[in-house]
Design an enzyme around this catalytic site. Sequence first.
Site, PDB file in Angstrom:
ATOM      1  N   HIS A  99       4.771   5.732  45.242  1.00  0.00           N
ATOM      2  CA  HIS A  99       4.858   7.152  44.915  1.00  0.00           C
ATOM      3  C   HIS A  99       3.478   7.913  44.823  1.00  0.00           C
ATOM      4  CE1 HIS A  99       8.661   5.527  42.824  1.00  0.00           C
ATOM      5  NE2 HIS A  99       9.002   6.492  43.358  1.00  0.00           N
ATOM      6  N   ASP A 102       1.769   7.005  41.264  1.00  0.00           N
ATOM      7  CA  ASP A 102       1.704   5.844  41.080  1.00  0.00           C
ATOM      8  C   ASP A 102       0.378   5.477  41.238  1.00  0.00           C
ATOM      9  OD1 ASP A 102       4.569   5.326  40.824  1.00  0.00           O
ATOM     10  OD2 ASP A 102       4.495   4.467  42.835  1.00  0.00           O
ATOM     11  N   GLU A 230      17.385   7.621  50.188  1.00  0.00           N
ATOM     12  CA  GLU A 230      17.557   6.259  49.211  1.00  0.00           C
ATOM     13  C   GLU A 230      18.861   6.878  48.530  1.00  0.00           C
ATOM     14  OE1 GLU A 230      14.440   4.490  47.401  1.00  0.00           O
ATOM     15  OE2 GLU A 230      15.836   3.805  45.747  1.00  0.00           O
ATOM     16  N   GLU A 266      19.313   0.550  48.355  1.00  0.00           N
ATOM     17  CA  GLU A 266      18.952  -0.496  47.240  1.00  0.00           C
ATOM     18  C   GLU A 266      20.169  -1.108  46.692  1.00  0.00           C
ATOM     19  OE1 GLU A 266      15.907   1.221  44.392  1.00  0.00           O
ATOM     20  OE2 GLU A 266      16.987   0.489  42.693  1.00  0.00           O
ATOM     21  N   HIS A 269      21.586   0.302  43.234  1.00  0.00           N
ATOM     22  CA  HIS A 269      22.205   1.666  43.524  1.00  0.00           C
ATOM     23  C   HIS A 269      23.622   1.684  44.077  1.00  0.00           C
ATOM     24  CE1 HIS A 269      18.103   3.747  43.765  1.00  0.00           C
ATOM     25  NE2 HIS A 269      18.103   3.180  42.782  1.00  0.00           N
ATOM     26  N   ASP A 294      15.636  -1.504  49.497  1.00  0.00           N
ATOM     27  CA  ASP A 294      14.981  -1.809  48.388  1.00  0.00           C
ATOM     28  C   ASP A 294      15.600  -2.844  47.409  1.00  0.00           C
ATOM     29  OD1 ASP A 294      13.291   0.108  48.346  1.00  0.00           O
ATOM     30  OD2 ASP A 294      13.660   1.335  46.721  1.00  0.00           O
ATOM     31  N   ASP A 305      20.454   1.129  36.074  1.00  0.00           N
ATOM     32  CA  ASP A 305      19.474   0.605  37.216  1.00  0.00           C
ATOM     33  C   ASP A 305      18.527  -0.321  36.662  1.00  0.00           C
ATOM     34  OD1 ASP A 305      18.594   0.374  40.030  1.00  0.00           O
ATOM     35  OD2 ASP A 305      17.450   2.353  39.892  1.00  0.00           O
ATOM     36  N   ASP A 307      17.030  -2.881  38.048  1.00  0.00           N
ATOM     37  CA  ASP A 307      16.048  -3.106  39.121  1.00  0.00           C
ATOM     38  C   ASP A 307      15.307  -4.654  38.525  1.00  0.00           C
ATOM     39  OD1 ASP A 307      16.009  -0.818  39.938  1.00  0.00           O
ATOM     40  OD2 ASP A 307      14.307   0.257  39.149  1.00  0.00           O
ATOM     41  N   ASP A 337      12.095  -3.182  44.750  1.00  0.00           N
ATOM     42  CA  ASP A 337      12.014  -1.914  43.914  1.00  0.00           C
ATOM     43  C   ASP A 337      12.506  -2.851  42.643  1.00  0.00           C
ATOM     44  OD1 ASP A 337      12.141   0.018  42.712  1.00  0.00           O
ATOM     45  OD2 ASP A 337      13.178   1.243  43.869  1.00  0.00           O
TER      46      ASP A 337
HETATM   47  C1  XLS Z   1      14.916   5.008  41.774  1.00  0.00           C
HETATM   48  C2  XLS Z   1      14.617   4.661  42.919  1.00  0.00           C
HETATM   49  C3  XLS Z   1      13.041   4.970  43.282  1.00  0.00           C
HETATM   50  C4  XLS Z   1      12.766   4.909  44.733  1.00  0.00           C
HETATM   51  C5  XLS Z   1      11.647   5.647  44.999  1.00  0.00           C
HETATM   52  O1  XLS Z   1      16.116   4.510  41.205  1.00  0.00           O
HETATM   53  O2  XLS Z   1      15.226   3.344  43.244  1.00  0.00           O
HETATM   54  O3  XLS Z   1      12.269   3.761  42.657  1.00  0.00           O
HETATM   55  O4  XLS Z   1      13.040   3.731  45.342  1.00  0.00           O
HETATM   56  O5  XLS Z   1      11.523   6.759  44.620  1.00  0.00           O
HETATM   57 NI    NI Z   2      14.564   2.400  44.989  1.00  0.00          NI
HETATM   58 NI    NI Z   3      16.558   2.458  41.963  1.00  0.00          NI
END
Ligand code: XLS
Ligand code: NI
Ligand code: NI
Length: 438
Positions: A99, A102, A230, A266, A269, A294, A305, A307, A337
């Site tokens: 991003h 970042d 996404e 993702e 998600h 992702d 989430d 991750d 991700d």
């Molecule tokens: C958040 C998202 C984010 C996107 C990029 O849940 O996964 O990380 O991948 O903005």
């Molecule tokens: Ni993501």
């Molecule tokens: Ni995410």
Amino acid sequence: MAYFENVNKIQFEGASSTNPFAFKYYNPEEVINGKTMEELLRFSVAYWHTFNADGTDPFGVGTAQRSWDRFSGLDLAKARVEAAFELFEKLNVPFFAFHDVDIAPEGSTLAESNENQDVIVSMIKDYMKTSKTKLLWNTANMFSNPRYVHGAATSPNADVFAYSAAKVKKALEVAKELGAENYVFWGGREGYETLLNTDMKLEQDNLARFFHMAVDYAKEIGLNVPFLIEPKPKEPTKHQYDFDVATGLAFLQKYNLTDYFKFNIEANHATLAGHTFEHELRTARINGMLGSVDANQGDTLLGWDTDEFPTDLYSNTLAMYEILKNGGLGKGGLNFDSKVRRGSFEAEDLFHAHIAGMDAFAIGLKVANKLIEDKALDSFVEERYSSYTNGIGLDIVEGKTNFHELEKYALQLTEIKNTSGRTERLKATINQYLLQTL
Ligand code: XLS
Ligand code: NI
Ligand code: NI
């Protein structure tokens, strides 16, 4: 200057290796069906989780030990770039993703933020001249800053819409500058909290206007890359407009955006939307909309989430099955991700986590490839739908019949015979392949 002094370049050592700093299954050079593992998997490191995140959670501060944290401001941003390219090279990953916020700190004005970004972008560009690691995608963070409290392109405040447009304009320029392969939109704040204060139609129309302006600007600057939406159903916003692939697809179709957009799917998600990872991949694939992935996983015991690095072989296998059936990811990749757990706070954990995810996807790739080669599922599915290859079924799929004829046909049927779906037998087949392919 080295940030990961104790880690050397990670090599493939094979399944019998006991070296924690080695790949056991991911051999970038191994050829599968005419392509190398590296070309098929297209791994990417997510900048935000690996170089920015510090393990903060709603109940506690950061725990991560990162030697670059001794710096601040632009110096910290520069140190992160150095650490990033050291990690990319040691992990031998072909891609990364970030991003805008970042890579460079936000300034007190938009102009200042852009200037900060320019400094770091030119530094990244220099590193990229000698590094093999390319930019899979970049994106604009339009969810962290308080100005996005009510959304970005779907904010009720036109000033926020304009500010967001300026951010994406800049991000598209950065994508062009760094040779990004894709550009991603994740609308974490594009949605609503309560309908009591929301003009849903205007918000969705505005989101489409925003996307069209982004398409126009990309054309203007000669940025010819897939745009990726996404999907995510919720978190941080209660009800997000890009709920899942099917919802996103209907949106893109309604607003004539399907020529420019695909999906970045993702895993976590998908499960938040009440689907499996492979369901979302399949929905995108059969509609020609699978752009990128992702790669991560959620936790069935936790409803958010999380991750986590994707170590679930079953899920990775079914995901790779969809990806191979798609003919690969094209310009997309498998972007981690994913973040190390808060308790995995040492810098070397970043390597263990990526190695775990890369090996687990390499296994998924091999198993999925064998399932396809052997038609282990295909031959069953083919047989299951064989009634559509002749007689009345063929007439149906060729559009040669109608309700009159179908009624006539049904009236003369004496018996309807179904066959078993054999779910358990097929699951056992997957287990057998998982245990015997490698
Ligand atoms: C958040 C998202 C984010 C996107 C990029 O849940 O996964 O990380 O991948 O903005
Ligand atoms: Ni993501
Ligand atoms: Ni995410």
